[in-house]
Scaffold this motif. Structure first.
Motif, PDB file in Angstrom:
ATOM      1  N   SER A  71       2.143   7.917  31.671  1.00 16.12           N
ATOM      2  CA  SER A  71       0.692   7.804  31.865  1.00 16.12           C
ATOM      3  C   SER A  71       0.279   6.430  32.374  1.00 16.12           C
ATOM      4  O   SER A  71      -0.903   6.176  32.584  1.00 16.12           O
ATOM      5  N   GLY A  72       1.249   5.531  32.553  1.00 14.06           N
ATOM      6  CA  GLY A  72       0.933   4.205  33.086  1.00 14.06           C
ATOM      7  C   GLY A  72       1.272   3.096  32.114  1.00 14.06           C
ATOM      8  O   GLY A  72       1.983   3.294  31.129  1.00 14.06           O
ATOM      9  N   ASN A  73       0.763   1.899  32.406  1.00 12.57           N
ATOM     10  CA  ASN A  73       1.005   0.726  31.567  1.00 12.57           C
ATOM     11  C   ASN A  73      -0.175   0.524  30.623  1.00 12.57           C
ATOM     12  O   ASN A  73      -1.331   0.678  31.012  1.00 12.57           O
ATOM     13  N   HIS A  74       0.132   0.146  29.387  1.00 12.05           N
ATOM     14  CA  HIS A  74      -0.905   0.047  28.366  1.00 12.05           C
ATOM     15  C   HIS A  74      -0.844  -1.316  27.683  1.00 12.05           C
ATOM     16  O   HIS A  74       0.092  -1.583  26.921  1.00 12.05           O
ATOM     17  N   PRO A  75      -1.809  -2.208  27.940  1.00 11.76           N
ATOM     18  CA  PRO A  75      -1.847  -3.475  27.219  1.00 11.76           C
ATOM     19  C   PRO A  75      -2.175  -3.217  25.753  1.00 11.76           C
ATOM     20  O   PRO A  75      -3.071  -2.426  25.443  1.00 11.76           O
ATOM     21  N   VAL A  76      -1.449  -3.857  24.860  1.00 14.35           N
ATOM     22  CA  VAL A  76      -1.643  -3.644  23.432  1.00 14.35           C
ATOM     23  C   VAL A  76      -1.622  -4.974  22.693  1.00 14.35           C
ATOM     24  O   VAL A  76      -1.075  -5.965  23.174  1.00 14.35           O
ATOM     25  N   ALA A  77      -2.210  -4.975  21.511  1.00 19.70           N
ATOM     26  CA  ALA A  77      -2.076  -6.083  20.578  1.00 19.70           C
ATOM     27  C   ALA A  77      -1.043  -5.639  19.547  1.00 19.70           C
ATOM     28  O   ALA A  77      -1.249  -4.651  18.841  1.00 19.70           O
ATOM     29  N   VAL A  78       0.083  -6.331  19.506  1.00 15.74           N
ATOM     30  CA  VAL A  78       1.159  -5.965  18.590  1.00 15.74           C
ATOM     31  C   VAL A  78       0.972  -6.708  17.265  1.00 15.74           C
ATOM     32  O   VAL A  78       0.829  -7.930  17.249  1.00 15.74           O
ATOM     33  N   VAL A  79       0.953  -5.962  16.176  1.00 17.26           N
ATOM     34  CA  VAL A  79       0.930  -6.536  14.835  1.00 17.26           C
ATOM     35  C   VAL A  79       2.321  -6.342  14.238  1.00 17.26           C
ATOM     36  O   VAL A  79       2.819  -5.222  14.167  1.00 17.26           O
ATOM     37  N   GLY A  80       2.959  -7.442  13.849  1.00 13.43           N
ATOM     38  CA  GLY A  80       4.281  -7.376  13.240  1.00 13.43           C
ATOM     39  C   GLY A  80       4.244  -7.935  11.830  1.00 13.43           C
ATOM     40  O   GLY A  80       3.551  -8.917  11.566  1.00 13.43           O
ATOM     41  N   MET A  81       4.982  -7.299  10.912  1.00 13.70           N
ATOM     42  CA  MET A  81       5.056  -7.761   9.528  1.00 13.70           C
ATOM     43  C   MET A  81       6.486  -7.653   9.013  1.00 13.70           C
ATOM     44  O   MET A  81       7.176  -6.677   9.316  1.00 13.70           O
ATOM     45  N   GLY A 110       1.526   8.407   0.478  1.00 12.14           N
ATOM     46  CA  GLY A 110       1.029   7.309  -0.338  1.00 12.14           C
ATOM     47  C   GLY A 110      -0.355   7.534  -0.888  1.00 12.14           C
ATOM     48  O   GLY A 110      -1.109   6.587  -1.075  1.00 12.14           O
ATOM     49  N   GLY A 111      -0.677   8.811  -1.181  1.00 15.06           N
ATOM     50  CA  GLY A 111      -1.998   9.131  -1.691  1.00 15.06           C
ATOM     51  C   GLY A 111      -2.094   8.999  -3.196  1.00 15.06           C
ATOM     52  O   GLY A 111      -1.239   8.391  -3.850  1.00 15.06           O
ATOM     53  N   LYS A 112      -3.128   9.592  -3.761  1.00  9.54           N
ATOM     54  CA  LYS A 112      -3.382   9.509  -5.192  1.00  9.54           C
ATOM     55  C   LYS A 112      -2.201  10.051  -5.989  1.00  9.54           C
ATOM     56  O   LYS A 112      -1.714  11.155  -5.737  1.00  9.54           O
ATOM     57  N   GLY A 113      -1.727   9.250  -6.937  1.00 10.76           N
ATOM     58  CA  GLY A 113      -0.621   9.669  -7.779  1.00 10.76           C
ATOM     59  C   GLY A 113       0.752   9.432  -7.178  1.00 10.76           C
ATOM     60  O   GLY A 113       1.769   9.698  -7.809  1.00 10.76           O
ATOM     61  N   SER A 114       0.814   8.913  -5.936  1.00 12.89           N
ATOM     62  CA  SER A 114       2.095   8.643  -5.279  1.00 12.89           C
ATOM     63  C   SER A 114       2.290   7.143  -5.110  1.00 12.89           C
ATOM     64  O   SER A 114       1.305   6.409  -4.925  1.00 12.89           O
ATOM     65  N   PRO A 115       3.535   6.663  -5.149  1.00 11.62           N
ATOM     66  CA  PRO A 115       3.777   5.245  -4.816  1.00 11.62           C
ATOM     67  C   PRO A 115       3.319   4.980  -3.389  1.00 11.62           C
ATOM     68  O   PRO A 115       3.227   5.884  -2.560  1.00 11.62           O
ATOM     69  N   ARG A 116       3.030   3.723  -3.108  1.00 18.82           N
ATOM     70  CA  ARG A 116       2.573   3.372  -1.766  1.00 18.82           C
ATOM     71  C   ARG A 116       3.690   3.521  -0.733  1.00 18.82           C
ATOM     72  O   ARG A 116       4.865   3.451  -1.060  1.00 18.82           O
ATOM     73  N   VAL A 117       3.283   3.732   0.505  1.00 22.55           N
ATOM     74  CA  VAL A 117       4.227   3.725   1.620  1.00 22.55           C
ATOM     75  C   VAL A 117       4.756   2.307   1.787  1.00 22.55           C
ATOM     76  O   VAL A 117       3.989   1.344   1.697  1.00 22.55           O
ATOM     77  N   GLU A 118       6.057   2.178   2.029  1.00 22.36           N
ATOM     78  CA  GLU A 118       6.659   0.863   2.203  1.00 22.36           C
ATOM     79  C   GLU A 118       7.394   0.794   3.538  1.00 22.36           C
ATOM     80  O   GLU A 118       8.061   1.753   3.937  1.00 22.36           O
ATOM     81  N   ALA A 119       7.243  -0.332   4.219  1.00 18.22           N
ATOM     82  CA  ALA A 119       7.909  -0.520   5.513  1.00 18.22           C
ATOM     83  C   ALA A 119       8.450  -1.940   5.603  1.00 18.22           C
ATOM     84  O   ALA A 119       7.882  -2.873   5.045  1.00 18.22           O
ATOM     85  N   LYS A 120       9.553  -2.077   6.303  1.00 15.92           N
ATOM     86  CA  LYS A 120      10.140  -3.392   6.573  1.00 15.92           C
ATOM     87  C   LYS A 120      10.308  -3.547   8.084  1.00 15.92           C
ATOM     88  O   LYS A 120      10.633  -2.592   8.783  1.00 15.92           O
ATOM     89  N   LYS A 121      10.073  -4.784   8.558  1.00 16.38           N
ATOM     90  CA  LYS A 121      10.116  -5.077   9.999  1.00 16.38           C
ATOM     91  C   LYS A 121       9.234  -4.079  10.751  1.00 16.38           C
ATOM     92  O   LYS A 121       9.674  -3.394  11.676  1.00 16.38           O
ATOM     93  N   LEU A 122       7.982  -4.033  10.366  1.00 13.38           N
ATOM     94  CA  LEU A 122       7.021  -3.080  10.914  1.00 13.38           C
ATOM     95  C   LEU A 122       6.292  -3.683  12.114  1.00 13.38           C
ATOM     96  O   LEU A 122       5.795  -4.809  12.040  1.00 13.38           O
ATOM     97  N   TYR A 123       6.224  -2.917  13.210  1.00 11.19           N
ATOM     98  CA  TYR A 123       5.469  -3.315  14.402  1.00 11.19           C
ATOM     99  C   TYR A 123       4.515  -2.180  14.772  1.00 11.19           C
ATOM    100  O   TYR A 123       4.917  -1.016  14.825  1.00 11.19           O
ATOM    101  N   ILE A 124       3.259  -2.531  15.041  1.00  6.88           N
ATOM    102  CA  ILE A 124       2.255  -1.554  15.449  1.00  6.88           C
ATOM    103  C   ILE A 124       1.666  -1.991  16.779  1.00  6.88           C
ATOM    104  O   ILE A 124       1.147  -3.102  16.904  1.00  6.88           O
ATOM    105  N   ASP A 125       1.785  -1.138  17.794  1.00  7.89           N
ATOM    106  CA  ASP A 125       1.244  -1.419  19.127  1.00  7.89           C
ATOM    107  C   ASP A 125      -0.090  -0.686  19.261  1.00  7.89           C
ATOM    108  O   ASP A 125      -0.121   0.523  19.491  1.00  7.89           O
ATOM    109  N   ALA A 126      -1.196  -1.406  19.101  1.00 11.56           N
ATOM    110  CA  ALA A 126      -2.512  -0.776  19.077  1.00 11.56           C
ATOM    111  C   ALA A 126      -3.434  -1.358  20.129  1.00 11.56           C
ATOM    112  O   ALA A 126      -3.300  -2.517  20.522  1.00 11.56           O
ATOM    113  N   ASP A 127      -4.397  -0.533  20.580  1.00 18.66           N
ATOM    114  CA  ASP A 127      -5.427  -1.044  21.488  1.00 18.66           C
ATOM    115  C   ASP A 127      -6.809  -0.964  20.863  1.00 18.66           C
ATOM    116  O   ASP A 127      -7.806  -1.307  21.496  1.00 18.66           O
ATOM    117  N   ASP A 128      -6.877  -0.514  19.602  1.00 15.66           N
ATOM    118  CA  ASP A 128      -8.148  -0.504  18.899  1.00 15.66           C
ATOM    119  C   ASP A 128      -7.865  -0.584  17.398  1.00 15.66           C
ATOM    120  O   ASP A 128      -7.069   0.186  16.868  1.00 15.66           O
TER     121      ASP A 128
END
Length: 205
Positions: A71-81, A110-128
């Protein structure tokens, strides 16, 4: 489930922090169009939406990059943790199917009554991204190639060398709504996972 994948502020203050990163993605778009950079990350033609009640991350970094696909090139703001814990995660993607119409896939964990979702070396490529944010020991305007508090740029990411980045020891996002092209992680543990596939448009927000 385990899978291998790729100080307090109000919203106005958070927007001030985020705007330079968005501007950096525009600069990357110009560099790409002029042939200075080659887009590398191959993404699908569909974006997906993600919501979370709360996300607590350690080793935070953010910078501008470019995703590419049919679909083309997509500029993103990458959040890494380095690591993240997420409460009430919802992820949805809508796929248009010829003749049949839209098909929605919704994943919740990770909803009510469940342990939270856990991630390591997480990267999110978002535009909003919309959220309330609290940063601990934040540095704004550091070189992306000299960040020290997060995982650093993801392997294979295309970005302008020494371009704008920001980093923090810790970050907390609440009431998160984001639109993304890709999420990658070294480890992604989804507790209380539930997935549904439905006809029509059923998104997290």
């Amino acid at each position: 489930m385990e899978s291998v994948a790729r100080g307090g502020t109000r919203w106005k203050r958070f927007a001030v922090v985020m705007v330079p990163s968005v501007a950096a993605t525009a600069a990357i778009g110009v560099a790409l169009s002029q042939g200075a950079l080659a887009a590398s990350f191959s993404v699908s033609g569909q974006q997906f939406k993600v919501t979370a009640k709360q996300l607590d991350g350690t080793g935070f970094v953010q910078y501008g990059a470019m995703d590419s696909g049919k679909s083309g090139n997509h500029p993103v703001a990458v959040v890494g943790m380095d690591s993240a814990k997420i409460t009430n995660l919802c992820q949805s993607v809508v796929v248009p199917v010829p003749v049949f119409g839209d098909i929605s896939m919704v994943l919740k964990a990770g909803g009510k009554g469940s342990p939270r979702v856990e991630a390591k070396k997480l990267y999110i490529d978002a535009d909003d991204l919309r959220a309330n944010a609290t940063f601990t020991n934040v540095d704004i305007g550091v070189s992306v190639d000299r960040t020290t508090k997060g995982p650093g740029p993801a392997k294979g990411d295309k970005y302008v060398p020494d371009s704008f980045a920001q980093q923090a020891d810790k970050v907390r996002f609440t009431d998160v709504k984001q639109r993304a092209w890709a999420t990658t992680a070294g480890t992604f543990k989804l507790s209380g996972l539930g997935m549904s596939v439905k006809k029509g448009k059923h998104e997290c927000y």
